[in-house]
Structure formats: C-alpha cells, structure tokens
Design an enzyme around this catalytic site. Sequence first.
Site, PDB file in Angstrom:
ATOM      1  N   ARG A 153     -35.634  27.664 -29.106  1.00  0.00           N
ATOM      2  CA  ARG A 153     -34.649  28.721 -28.619  1.00  0.00           C
ATOM      3  C   ARG A 153     -35.273  30.075 -28.682  1.00  0.00           C
ATOM      4  NH1 ARG A 153     -30.321  27.372 -32.950  1.00  0.00           N
ATOM      5  NH2 ARG A 153     -32.144  26.950 -33.753  1.00  0.00           N
ATOM      6  N   LYS A 223     -35.047  16.519 -21.344  1.00  0.00           N
ATOM      7  CA  LYS A 223     -35.196  18.077 -21.284  1.00  0.00           C
ATOM      8  C   LYS A 223     -34.113  18.632 -20.473  1.00  0.00           C
ATOM      9  CE  LYS A 223     -36.016  22.380 -21.965  1.00  0.00           C
ATOM     10  NZ  LYS A 223     -36.059  22.994 -22.843  1.00  0.00           N
ATOM     11  N   CYS A 279     -33.296  30.301 -19.466  1.00  0.00           N
ATOM     12  CA  CYS A 279     -33.223  28.538 -19.412  1.00  0.00           C
ATOM     13  C   CYS A 279     -32.017  27.755 -18.705  1.00  0.00           C
ATOM     14  CB  CYS A 279     -33.484  27.952 -20.733  1.00  0.00           C
ATOM     15  SG  CYS A 279     -34.970  28.607 -21.248  1.00  0.00           S
TER      16      CYS A 279
END
Length: 469
Positions: A153, A223, A279
Amino acid sequence: MHIAVVGSGYVGLVAGACFADLGHQVIVVDNDQAKLAALKAGEVPIHEKFLPELLRRHRGRNLTFSDDLVAAVRASDAIFVAVGTPPTEQGEADLSYVESVARGISGAINGYKVVVEKSTVPVYTSDWVRKIILRNAAAPDSFDVASNPEFLREGTAVTDFLYPDRIVVGADSERCASVLRKVYEPMTNGSYYQKKGAIPAPDRVRIPPPLIITSAKSAELIKHASNAFLAMKISFVNAVASICESVGADVQQVCQGIGTDGRIGPRFLNPGIGYGGSCFPKDLMAFRAVARECGYEFRLLDEVMRINEDQRQRFLRKVRTALWTLRGKRLGVLGLAFKGGTDDIRESPAILLVQALLQEGCQIAAYDPAAMDRAREVLNSKTEFVGDPYEAASGADALLILTEWEEFAALDLDRLFQQLKYPIVIDGRNLYQPDAMAARGFTYYSVGRQAGTPVAPAEGAAAGKIKKS
Ligand code: UGA
C-alpha cells in the site's frame, strides 16, 4: 542473487530498494532519463516511509540505476517487470509497456532467466509474455515466466514489502519456483528480521511470512481478486453507513460488531468518501474487463463502483445540508491525497470533491501535509493552498476533512473553533466522535453516524461565537 527490476515507479523502486536490503545485487532499469538522473543524484521521487533510508543505504553499492535493459538482463538471474499498466478508454489494462519490455528481454537472454511479472496484470498476461519472448527467438528452455504480485500500500509500501501477510509466487515449473524461493529466502527463513539495521516490524505481523506457490495464472488472479475484494469491503461498509444514517444507528459500532467475527476481520471496514488511488479504481475496471472477455459479466464489481461513486455524491449532499447554498461559501479543506501518508492524488476522492465544490462556486482554502504540490497542478487558481489546518479553517463557513491523515485526528479543537466563521465540521473520514464534537460547540457531520449538534441554543452561540461578517 542478481536481480533486475524494470520500471522505477512505485512498485519497481520499492521492490528494488527492498531486494537490495535483503542482500541482493539489484539493477533498476528505466528509459526515463530525467528520472534516472534524479535517482542517481540521490533524489527520492515518492513520499514513502523508510524509502529514503534504503536508497541512502544501497544506492551506488548493491542498488544501481540504468537505462540499459540488455546489460541488466545479462547480469541477472531474475528480471522483475514493474512497468505501468494504465487503463485504456475501455477500462482494460494497456499492456504495451509489458510487451515492449518482453521483446527487449528476449534478445538479451544469455542463460536461464526467470521473467517475473510484478505489475498488476490480467490473468492471461504470463502466456503472452512467454509467447512474445519466444517469437523474438529465445530458446524455450532458456527462460520461464512467473507472476509475483505485490500487495504493498502506498505510504506503508516498504514495511508491506518486507513484512507481508504472504508472498505469492505463481510459477509453472519447479526450476522457476526455486529461483523465486531463493529471492525471498532472507524473509522466509527469518534471517532478514534478525539482521542489524533491518527495517522495524509494524504491529501484528507474521514472521516469517508464508510463501504460497501457485500456477502463474492463479497468481495473476489472486492480485485482481484481492484488490476487488478489498474495494468490495469498503463499498459494503459505505452502503451499511448509508443505512445507519437513515435509521439512526452508528456505523462504527456496527463495524466493531461485524469486524470482530474472525471470518470478516476489522481491516478495510472504515467508511468514508469512497476509495481512490492508482490501484482500486483501475484494477476493478481491468478485472471486470478480463471477466467479460472470459464470458463472465461480473456485475458485483459494477455495484462496488457505483456505491463508491455515490459515496462522494452523498458527501456533497451533506455539505449542502449543512450550508444550504454553496455559491460564494468559503470552505476549509483538510486533505487532498487519496489517503493519509502519501502525496499521491491519483483518483483522489478529495480532489474530485474539491473540483465539484469549485464548480458550485465555493472558495476553497486547502491544506495537505504532503500532496499540495501535486494538487496545485490539477486544481484551478480559485483554490488557496495554506500552511496548516488552522489557516484552512480561518474565516471558513465550514471545515471539511477529506483525507485520513493522522495529524487531522489530533487537532486543537479550541483553536479550530476560534478560527472558523461558523463551527461546522463535515468529516468524510470519521476522525472525531459526534458527541465530543457537539460538547465542544461544533455542528459535526460524519459518515454513517448521526450529526452532532451543540447542546446550546444556536450554532456557535454557546461558546460566545458570533458570525464575524
Ligand atoms: C491497494 C491495496 O491495499 C494494496 O494491497 C495493493 O498492493 C495496492 O492497492 C496495489 O494494487 O498496488 P493503495 O491503493 O496504496 O493499496 O491504498 P489502500 O490503503 O488500499 O487505500 C485505497 C483507498 O481506499 C484509499 O482511498 C483509502 O482512503 C480507501 N479506504 C481504505 C477506505 O475508504 N476505507 C478503508 O477501510 C480502507
């Protein structure tokens, strides 16, 4: 081991620096000359805890920067591809950078190499990378393609890398898996954590981290599915927060109640103004596009995105509820980054809200501890950038909290009260308690909780606060 990392963006730079800290010999490759010059000169292009320290420690020793992909491939056992995969107009991931690196690698192969996808890519990418390398005349047994997704992150990227919940390695042969096992060995055998100078462990970590070996395709899916699940958790709690507001329940209490169920867990259950960043928004669109291509309409993801969008609109409605008309109102804004601890404003809900408020004719005085330089590039001249939270509050009709920076949760409330024209706080990140704010004389709106209104007769009058103009 000798490692090349292609791409010096967020993932590439953090991975390169962390591999160097694990004791490997690392070359980070990029074709952006300005970026390379800055990295070689010791600049740190991103705001990331511990990264300056790691770069200082290893730069010019076991961490070098280069534009020579061929030389880097020749010198390395594993080549990690961490180039950008931006969304196309249709929301798919643009894999042209990945393809061009794959072509570059194929001409340089001079012995067994493992080519590792580190960027977030759709499930069929490892097959394509293999095809492209073969098409460019590399021998089939001279390389393997693996997927090793990253779960870091922004803001805590270095500790996320070095103290992960798990390491996922998608490898379709034992030969390939064994190279990646060796790369992560200092973590999986625990030796890194005993080393003097190791980056300190955050709370609640599992040492050593487990290494999960899967097929390349499964790793690619892990992912996308992880990010989609986390975004779904946030949208779920934001939807629950909306119901809490309607019925008079408290979303923090609800989250405590559901998050203590070990099957659900307490993390990523913070309601707010919706998720942003480079993201989640991009990966959800890409995952939906991959699913569609495979013949599955992933409608759940549509709804996750719709709720996220709606969360910003709900916040705007709250601002209107508090202030009635918006034209000409002066608003103090705390937070521009997409989340606390970073200077990144990509897809930041805070920026989108400020833009909407400017559109409505508001005047904005904004403060962010790290993201103001970047925000200046996208916000129009009507935004005033100020030096601290109290300056943002000065003379404002209301104060808006849009990013969950820790320092915004520890403001001097008396000082804030004195600064504001009207003591109204609209908190998109639930950093304060409604009752406590009301007791200090504020009218306080937050997410999924009842508004706190001062016990005294009129807004501000309780503490002798009168309208200043
Ligand atoms: C996310 C994932 O958390 C990482 O595991 C992943 O590696 C990374 O994407 C990636 O794919 O590269 P990141 O985008 O840095 O990491 O940020 P998060 O901490 O996940 O936050 C994303 C957004 O969700 C922020 O806008 C944040 O404010 C929001 N959020 C997060 C909430 O609104 N509520 C929460 O409970 C948690």
